[in-house]
Design a protein around this motif. Sequence first.
Motif, PDB file in Angstrom:
ATOM      1  N   THR A  36       0.815  -1.218   0.000  1.00 11.12           N
ATOM      2  CA  THR A  36       0.000   0.000   0.000  1.00 11.12           C
ATOM      3  C   THR A  36       0.848   1.268   0.000  1.00 11.12           C
ATOM      4  N   LEU A  37       2.144   1.149   0.334  1.00 14.42           N
ATOM      5  CA  LEU A  37       3.037   2.311   0.346  1.00 14.42           C
ATOM      6  C   LEU A  37       4.027   2.281  -0.817  1.00 14.42           C
ATOM      7  N   ASP A  38       3.720   1.519  -1.845  1.00 13.15           N
ATOM      8  CA  ASP A  38       4.586   1.442  -3.022  1.00 13.15           C
ATOM      9  C   ASP A  38       4.522   2.770  -3.780  1.00 13.15           C
ATOM     10  N   PRO A  39       5.637   3.529  -3.855  1.00 15.31           N
ATOM     11  CA  PRO A  39       5.611   4.822  -4.550  1.00 15.31           C
ATOM     12  C   PRO A  39       5.932   4.715  -6.033  1.00 15.31           C
ATOM     13  N   ILE A  40       6.238   3.517  -6.518  1.00 16.30           N
ATOM     14  CA  ILE A  40       6.688   3.345  -7.894  1.00 16.30           C
ATOM     15  C   ILE A  40       5.556   2.850  -8.799  1.00 16.30           C
ATOM     16  N   VAL A  41       4.870   1.807  -8.362  1.00 13.57           N
ATOM     17  CA  VAL A  41       3.810   1.199  -9.172  1.00 13.57           C
ATOM     18  C   VAL A  41       2.451   1.553  -8.582  1.00 13.57           C
ATOM     19  N   ASN A  42       1.622   2.226  -9.358  1.00 17.91           N
ATOM     20  CA  ASN A  42       0.282   2.609  -8.945  1.00 17.91           C
ATOM     21  C   ASN A  42      -0.541   1.354  -8.628  1.00 17.91           C
ATOM     22  N   PRO A  43      -1.336   1.367  -7.557  1.00 12.93           N
ATOM     23  CA  PRO A  43      -2.159   0.191  -7.241  1.00 12.93           C
ATOM     24  C   PRO A  43      -3.112  -0.184  -8.375  1.00 12.93           C
ATOM     25  N   LEU A  44      -3.525   0.803  -9.182  1.00 16.14           N
ATOM     26  CA  LEU A  44      -4.392   0.492 -10.308  1.00 16.14           C
ATOM     27  C   LEU A  44      -3.654  -0.321 -11.370  1.00 16.14           C
ATOM     28  N   VAL A  45      -2.343  -0.124 -11.468  1.00 15.22           N
ATOM     29  CA  VAL A  45      -1.550  -0.915 -12.408  1.00 15.22           C
ATOM     30  C   VAL A  45      -1.491  -2.362 -11.947  1.00 15.22           C
ATOM     31  N   SER A  46      -1.266  -2.550 -10.634  1.00 16.05           N
ATOM     32  CA  SER A  46      -1.275  -3.907 -10.085  1.00 16.05           C
ATOM     33  C   SER A  46      -2.641  -4.564 -10.276  1.00 16.05           C
ATOM     34  N   ALA A  47      -3.712  -3.807 -10.016  1.00 24.54           N
ATOM     35  CA  ALA A  47      -5.060  -4.337 -10.196  1.00 24.54           C
ATOM     36  C   ALA A  47      -5.333  -4.678 -11.656  1.00 24.54           C
ATOM     37  N   ALA A  48      -4.749  -3.890 -12.571  1.00 21.07           N
ATOM     38  CA  ALA A  48      -4.919  -4.188 -13.990  1.00 21.07           C
ATOM     39  C   ALA A  48      -4.286  -5.528 -14.342  1.00 21.07           C
ATOM     40  N   GLY A  49      -3.170  -5.861 -13.677  1.00 20.63           N
ATOM     41  CA  GLY A  49      -2.558  -7.163 -13.902  1.00 20.63           C
ATOM     42  C   GLY A  49      -3.458  -8.298 -13.479  1.00 20.63           C
ATOM     43  N   VAL A  50      -4.134  -8.110 -12.350  1.00 21.86           N
ATOM     44  CA  VAL A  50      -5.088  -9.120 -11.896  1.00 21.86           C
ATOM     45  C   VAL A  50      -6.240  -9.246 -12.881  1.00 21.86           C
ATOM     46  N   ALA A  51      -6.767  -8.093 -13.322  1.00 27.37           N
ATOM     47  CA  ALA A  51      -7.892  -8.099 -14.267  1.00 27.37           C
ATOM     48  C   ALA A  51      -7.508  -8.766 -15.583  1.00 27.37           C
ATOM     49  N   PHE A  52      -6.289  -8.546 -16.041  1.00 24.47           N
ATOM     50  CA  PHE A  52      -5.822  -9.168 -17.275  1.00 24.47           C
ATOM     51  C   PHE A  52      -5.917 -10.683 -17.174  1.00 24.47           C
ATOM     52  N   TYR A  53      -5.377 -11.234 -16.111  1.00 23.10           N
ATOM     53  CA  TYR A  53      -5.399 -12.688 -15.948  1.00 23.10           C
ATOM     54  C   TYR A  53      -6.818 -13.214 -15.738  1.00 23.10           C
ATOM     55  N   GLN A  54      -7.621 -12.490 -14.965  1.00 27.40           N
ATOM     56  CA  GLN A  54      -8.995 -12.943 -14.736  1.00 27.40           C
ATOM     57  C   GLN A  54      -9.795 -12.966 -16.039  1.00 27.40           C
ATOM     58  N   HIS A  55      -9.509 -12.026 -16.927  1.00 20.91           N
ATOM     59  CA  HIS A  55     -10.199 -11.994 -18.221  1.00 20.91           C
ATOM     60  C   HIS A  55     -10.024 -13.305 -18.972  1.00 20.91           C
ATOM     61  N   PHE A  56      -8.856 -13.921 -18.807  1.00 20.52           N
ATOM     62  CA  PHE A  56      -8.565 -15.167 -19.519  1.00 20.52           C
ATOM     63  C   PHE A  56      -8.815 -16.409 -18.666  1.00 20.52           C
ATOM     64  N   GLY A  57      -9.478 -16.236 -17.512  1.00 21.94           N
ATOM     65  CA  GLY A  57      -9.903 -17.378 -16.716  1.00 21.94           C
ATOM     66  C   GLY A  57      -8.903 -17.876 -15.693  1.00 21.94           C
ATOM     67  N   ALA A  58      -7.851 -17.104 -15.429  1.00 15.95           N
ATOM     68  CA  ALA A  58      -6.874 -17.526 -14.428  1.00 15.95           C
ATOM     69  C   ALA A  58      -7.485 -17.466 -13.029  1.00 15.95           C
ATOM     70  N   VAL A  59      -6.907 -18.244 -12.113  1.00 14.75           N
ATOM     71  CA  VAL A  59      -7.322 -18.255 -10.708  1.00 14.75           C
ATOM     72  C   VAL A  59      -6.346 -17.378  -9.937  1.00 14.75           C
ATOM     73  N   THR A  60      -6.814 -16.225  -9.473  1.00 16.35           N
ATOM     74  CA  THR A  60      -5.913 -15.236  -8.893  1.00 16.35           C
ATOM     75  C   THR A  60      -5.997 -15.197  -7.375  1.00 16.35           C
TER      76      THR A  60
END
Length: 359
Positions: free
Chosen positions: A153-177
């Motif tokens: 939560t204190l990561d100043p480099i990678v926006n949390p929305l970018v991390s969430a986008a990574g999760v959404a990418f995998y979920q779109h293709f049916g991955a178990v996250t």
Amino acid sequence: MPRKLRSLLHRSLRPSSRPSLRHRSRAVSRGRSVAAVLAAAALAALGLAAPARAEAPPLPHLNITADYVTGVSSGGFMATQLQVAYSGTFRGVGVIAAGPYDCGQGNVIEFATCDLGLGVGTLERQAQTWASQGRIDPVGNLDGLPVYTYHGTLDPIVNPLVSAAGVAFYQHFGAVTTTHDRDPAGHSWPTPDGVVPCPLTSPPFLNDCGDDPEGEMLTAWLGQVNPPDTGAPRGTLLHFDQNAYVPGGYGPFLSMDTTGQLYVPPGCASGAPCRLVVALHGWISAQQLLGTAFADHGNLDTYADTNNLVILYPQAVSSLLPVNPQGCWDWFGYDGSDYAVKSAPQMRAIVAMVHALGG
């Protein structure tokens, strides 16, 4: 060297105030002299490689039954690229302090806004197009794939929305996250053997947040794992000839070091069936600067000893040409426009290492 970097290195590489979980007998990076660390940091800041090591052996051929990949920061973006491009090879992925596949879009600036500006839907469509062209493995391989993500939560480099986008990418293709996004962690690899306080973003980027994300990640992949080894390491951490697996045969041309690291438990060395985990360091964290710190404190070798895991630590390196002063993995195109597909030279090199080991 900038005064701020010198101060951060000095502070974060002090001996830990509590005993190490297990590496008491190993000459770890925290025990290196400050002078040696500062000299390596100066080389990295100038984009120069550390002096070459003595000739290293090739990788051993082992009884590898499955392959997984994880990484932090630039290594986290690279882990996603590697897994998606070679989804027929890697059965699980761990993405630490990073985001979705091809987030860089050929421009390092894009990673901060790849969800806000570009949109994850564009990245999904790009992956589908490349898969239909045979430039990456079929995206259908991602269905049911175990994916572990961690974002502080204190990561100043990678926006949390970018991390969430990574999760959404995998979920779109049916991955178990499985997502861990509750720790007040800086931009780092979180580990119970960390030498940096949880909230900081400071070299060597190995933060102790009071939990065990490596155990969580391995459990997400494998379903169940044995507890980690808390004693002296049973296996061997060795250096191998990384050049032997690099297209062109000379890693620095691709911002890769001439040697890599490999941890092999004794059972795996003797021919027992073992799984392989590829672990990719982040920015300013390669052996050029921090030696074996990632392996020594990353909490993967501890699980390797008790779960028949082999851990491969490929190594990037700082360079002026290509322009990569911080020793990042190529997740945004400094090695060429094909950085995110199977023809990408760094990914080809890592996959060649995996195949050499038997994966």
